[in-house]
Design a protein around this motif. Structure first.
Motif, PDB file in Angstrom:
ATOM      1  N   THR A  93      48.542   2.018 -29.405  1.00  0.00           N
ATOM      2  CA  THR A  93      48.154   3.409 -29.130  1.00  0.00           C
ATOM      3  C   THR A  93      48.594   4.333 -30.265  1.00  0.00           C
ATOM      4  O   THR A  93      47.841   5.245 -30.703  1.00  0.00           O
ATOM      5  N   ALA A  94      49.831   4.119 -30.743  1.00  0.00           N
ATOM      6  CA  ALA A  94      50.336   4.963 -31.824  1.00  0.00           C
ATOM      7  C   ALA A  94      49.506   4.795 -33.085  1.00  0.00           C
ATOM      8  O   ALA A  94      49.204   5.777 -33.799  1.00  0.00           O
ATOM      9  N   ALA A  95      49.047   3.625 -33.366  1.00  0.00           N
ATOM     10  CA  ALA A  95      48.225   3.387 -34.566  1.00  0.00           C
ATOM     11  C   ALA A  95      46.858   4.063 -34.426  1.00  0.00           C
ATOM     12  O   ALA A  95      46.330   4.646 -35.393  1.00  0.00           O
ATOM     13  N   ARG A  96      46.231   3.985 -33.245  1.00  0.00           N
ATOM     14  CA  ARG A  96      44.916   4.604 -33.061  1.00  0.00           C
ATOM     15  C   ARG A  96      45.010   6.121 -33.173  1.00  0.00           C
ATOM     16  O   ARG A  96      44.143   6.780 -33.803  1.00  0.00           O
ATOM     17  N   ARG A  97      46.030   6.743 -32.563  1.00  0.00           N
ATOM     18  CA  ARG A  97      46.164   8.191 -32.610  1.00  0.00           C
ATOM     19  C   ARG A  97      46.459   8.660 -34.033  1.00  0.00           C
ATOM     20  O   ARG A  97      46.040   9.748 -34.441  1.00  0.00           O
ATOM     21  N   GLU A  98      47.210   7.854 -34.779  1.00  0.00           N
ATOM     22  CA  GLU A  98      47.463   8.255 -36.160  1.00  0.00           C
ATOM     23  C   GLU A  98      46.160   8.277 -36.947  1.00  0.00           C
ATOM     24  O   GLU A  98      45.940   9.160 -37.804  1.00  0.00           O
ATOM     25  N   PHE A  99      45.263   7.356 -36.654  1.00  0.00           N
ATOM     26  CA  PHE A  99      43.965   7.337 -37.341  1.00  0.00           C
ATOM     27  C   PHE A  99      43.118   8.558 -36.965  1.00  0.00           C
ATOM     28  O   PHE A  99      42.482   9.200 -37.805  1.00  0.00           O
ATOM     29  N   LEU A 100      43.131   8.869 -35.683  1.00  0.00           N
ATOM     30  CA  LEU A 100      42.363  10.017 -35.218  1.00  0.00           C
ATOM     31  C   LEU A 100      42.915  11.324 -35.782  1.00  0.00           C
ATOM     32  O   LEU A 100      42.160  12.264 -36.087  1.00  0.00           O
ATOM     33  N   GLN A 101      44.240  11.352 -35.916  1.00  0.00           N
ATOM     34  CA  GLN A 101      44.838  12.583 -36.459  1.00  0.00           C
ATOM     35  C   GLN A 101      44.423  12.765 -37.909  1.00  0.00           C
ATOM     36  O   GLN A 101      44.180  13.881 -38.373  1.00  0.00           O
ATOM     37  N   LYS A 102      44.319  11.717 -38.647  1.00  0.00           N
ATOM     38  CA  LYS A 102      43.895  11.800 -40.046  1.00  0.00           C
ATOM     39  C   LYS A 102      42.421  12.243 -40.148  1.00  0.00           C
ATOM     40  O   LYS A 102      42.033  12.865 -41.121  1.00  0.00           O
TER      41      LYS A 102
ATOM     42  N   ILE B  64      42.363  14.726 -33.367  1.00  0.00           N
ATOM     43  CA  ILE B  64      43.451  15.151 -32.487  1.00  0.00           C
ATOM     44  C   ILE B  64      44.488  15.850 -33.328  1.00  0.00           C
ATOM     45  O   ILE B  64      44.521  15.726 -34.565  1.00  0.00           O
ATOM     46  N   SER B  65      45.405  16.460 -32.606  1.00  0.00           N
ATOM     47  CA  SER B  65      46.457  17.199 -33.305  1.00  0.00           C
ATOM     48  C   SER B  65      47.559  16.244 -33.785  1.00  0.00           C
ATOM     49  O   SER B  65      47.689  15.087 -33.323  1.00  0.00           O
ATOM     50  N   LEU B  66      48.363  16.765 -34.702  1.00  0.00           N
ATOM     51  CA  LEU B  66      49.519  15.987 -35.227  1.00  0.00           C
ATOM     52  C   LEU B  66      50.528  15.718 -34.141  1.00  0.00           C
ATOM     53  O   LEU B  66      51.189  14.672 -34.111  1.00  0.00           O
ATOM     54  N   GLN B  67      50.646  16.634 -33.207  1.00  0.00           N
ATOM     55  CA  GLN B  67      51.625  16.475 -32.126  1.00  0.00           C
ATOM     56  C   GLN B  67      51.289  15.260 -31.264  1.00  0.00           C
ATOM     57  O   GLN B  67      52.173  14.498 -30.868  1.00  0.00           O
ATOM     58  N   ASP B  68      50.032  15.056 -30.967  1.00  0.00           N
ATOM     59  CA  ASP B  68      49.662  13.902 -30.142  1.00  0.00           C
ATOM     60  C   ASP B  68      49.973  12.582 -30.868  1.00  0.00           C
ATOM     61  O   ASP B  68      50.416  11.586 -30.261  1.00  0.00           O
TER      62      ASP B  68
END
Length: 497
Positions: free
Chosen positions: A162-171, A175-179
């Protein structure tokens, strides 16, 4: 007429009495002559009309032992003696054997009261069961810890995804950096949970090891108690015989208390003390002959098993241990034993000193050639030799009492060897080389061979070539088992007569 006739008869009787009386007196005087004087008259040259051969005692030369080995006295004992002692405390309930009974290794001989020990074993076994349950619980805890650790690993893996997918989306700006940071934090938290679960597994495993240690300790306690319980059964440590019952049923026996004495009689030992001067003649493994007063017709063979390295400081005697085989078990303990060490030297050719002619002018003693020994040479033998005077053209062998010049050395002598067969023969003077002397016998080093016949004693001095006849005491004459040199007492009695 009658009166004249009676007077004539009376005169005739009176004249006859005067003639007969001197004759009777002369006869009476002759019968009262001392025996010694009569013998002296018989020994006069004119009166000597005896046989030409001389009576002699003859023996056969045989090897023998110059000195018999000394006899040492000891007492028989079993080769192995064991005291059966109790290793536990308890009352002696029974003994299954008596003195003299044969026992085998491991055989139960008695029983102690084991009630208290049996109770202790039961309690220890119950405690062992508790320890086993603790081990089982610890193993369950380990299993639970492993399950929790596995669940934490799955959660960790999901959080990392999950952390890897959200980091991709944030880039991508979706999504926001906070998520994205929240996802990374959750992943790190799950990682710590996995580490804690693994640590819990190790802790639970250590608990299992501790529980197993307590079980092992309890098992050791039970084994010790069972071993002590086995001590209540008194068992024989050897194959042997019961020698003594020290304790009786009903007695309270302490640990180390003696109950029975056992002995291994497959071999018996005899310990004899030897002087330090005799020790060089004894070695380990040397053959020994043993005679027991309990078995007078038997001789037992043994060997030297041990020589003590320490001597008695007061008597300076060294104990020597001898082992005797006793397969049939007939030899018991406490029997008087007479020990004689076997001599390893070869037998020597021996003759009695009475058969020897040695030059005494050099100070060496000798045996006496004659039936009366040295005293006989001074007495009857000397008278016979002197009474012949010049009538003897050949001088006999010189008397040992009369030193004459000789070329013989102190270790040389002369004996008379008998030539011929049967009960008569001739003698030949033969020089011999002498060795050691002991017990009125002398060793012949050379000059005489075993089986030859020689003169032990003679009725008168001999010379080379004299004819002789054998006496009844001669070996092989009369009693075949009797040897002339073995009858000194008979010769002594004959001389005294």
């Amino acid at each position: 007429m009658k009166e004249a006739k009676s007077k004539f008869s009376y005169s005739y009787l009176l004249a006859f009495g005067f003639c007969v009386a001197p004759l009777l007196v002369g006869l009476t005087g002759c019968s009262g002559m001392p025996k010694a004087e009569a013998e002296a008259q018989n020994r006069r040259p004119g009166a000597e009309r005896g046989p030409t051969s001389t009576p002699v005692d003859v023996a056969i030369a045989r090897p023998g032992v110059l000195q018999e080995a000394p006899i040492y006295v000891g007492t028989t004992r079993p080769a192995v003696e064991v005291s059966l002692r109790s290793q536990a405390e308890g009352r002696l309930l029974n003994l299954n054997v008596n003195v003299g009974d044969r026992v085998g290794r491991g055989q139960q001989l008695g029983q102690l009261d084991n009630t208290l020990l049996f109770t202790l074993v039961t309690q220890a076994e119950a405690e062992l069961a508790t320890r086993d349950s603790e081990v089982a619980r610890a193993k369950t805890q380990v299993s639970n810890a492993k399950a929790r650790a596995e669940q934490a690993r799955v959660t960790l893996k999901q959080a990392q995804t999950t952390a890897a997918r959200r980091e991709f989306l944030q880039k991508q700006g979706a999504i926001s950096l906070q998520d994205a940071e929240l996802a990374r934090t959750e992943a790190r938290t799950n990682e710590q949970a996995v580490l804690a679960a693994e640590e819990q597994i190790r802790t639970e495993q250590q608990a299992v090891a501790a529980a197993r240690g307590r079980v092992a300790a309890q098992r050791a306690v039970i084994a010790e108690l069972k071993e002590r319980l086995s001590y209540a059964k008194l068992k024989s440590p050897i194959d042997g015989v019961v020698m003594e019952r020290v304790s009786e049923p009903g007695n309270l026996v302490q640990p180390g208390g003696e109950v029975l004495k056992l002995g291994d009689f497959s071999q018996v030992k005899v310990v004899v003390p030897l002087s330090e001067l005799e020790l060089p003649n004894v070695r380990v493994g040397q053959l020994v002959q043993v005679k027991l007063d309990a078995f007078p017709n038997q001789t037992f063979s043994g060997r030297v098993a041990r020589i003590s390295p320490a001597a008695d400081p007061t008597a300076r005697q060294i104990p020597v241990e001898i082992l005797i085989p006793n397969q049939n078990g007939q030899i018991g303990s406490g029997l008087l034993a007479r020990v004689q060490f076997t001599q390893e030297t070869a037998p020597k050719l021996l003759i009695p000193q009475t058969a020897l002619q040695v030059n005494r002018g050099r100070g060496r003693g000798a045996g006496v050639q004659g039936s009366r020994g040295a005293e006989g040479q001074r007495g009857r033998g000397a008278e016979v030799q002197g009474s012949r005077g010049d009538a003897n053209t050949q001088s006999p062998v010189p008397s040992p009492q009369s030193p004459v010049p000789s070329t013989e050395s102190p270790n040389q002598g002369t004996i008379f060897v008998v030539m011929g067969e049967g009960r008569e023969g001739k003698v030949a003077a033969r020089p011999v080389v002498l060795g050691d002397r002991a017990n009125s016998r002398v060793e012949i080093v050379s000059g005489l061979e075993a089986g030859e016949r020689y003169v032990v004693r003679s009725g008168r001095p001999l010379k080379d070539g004299d004819a002789v006849r054998f006496s009844i005491l001669s070996e092989g004459v009369g009693n075949p088992s009797s040897a002339a040199e073995n009858r000194p007492n008979n010769a002594r009695q004959r001389n005294q007569q």
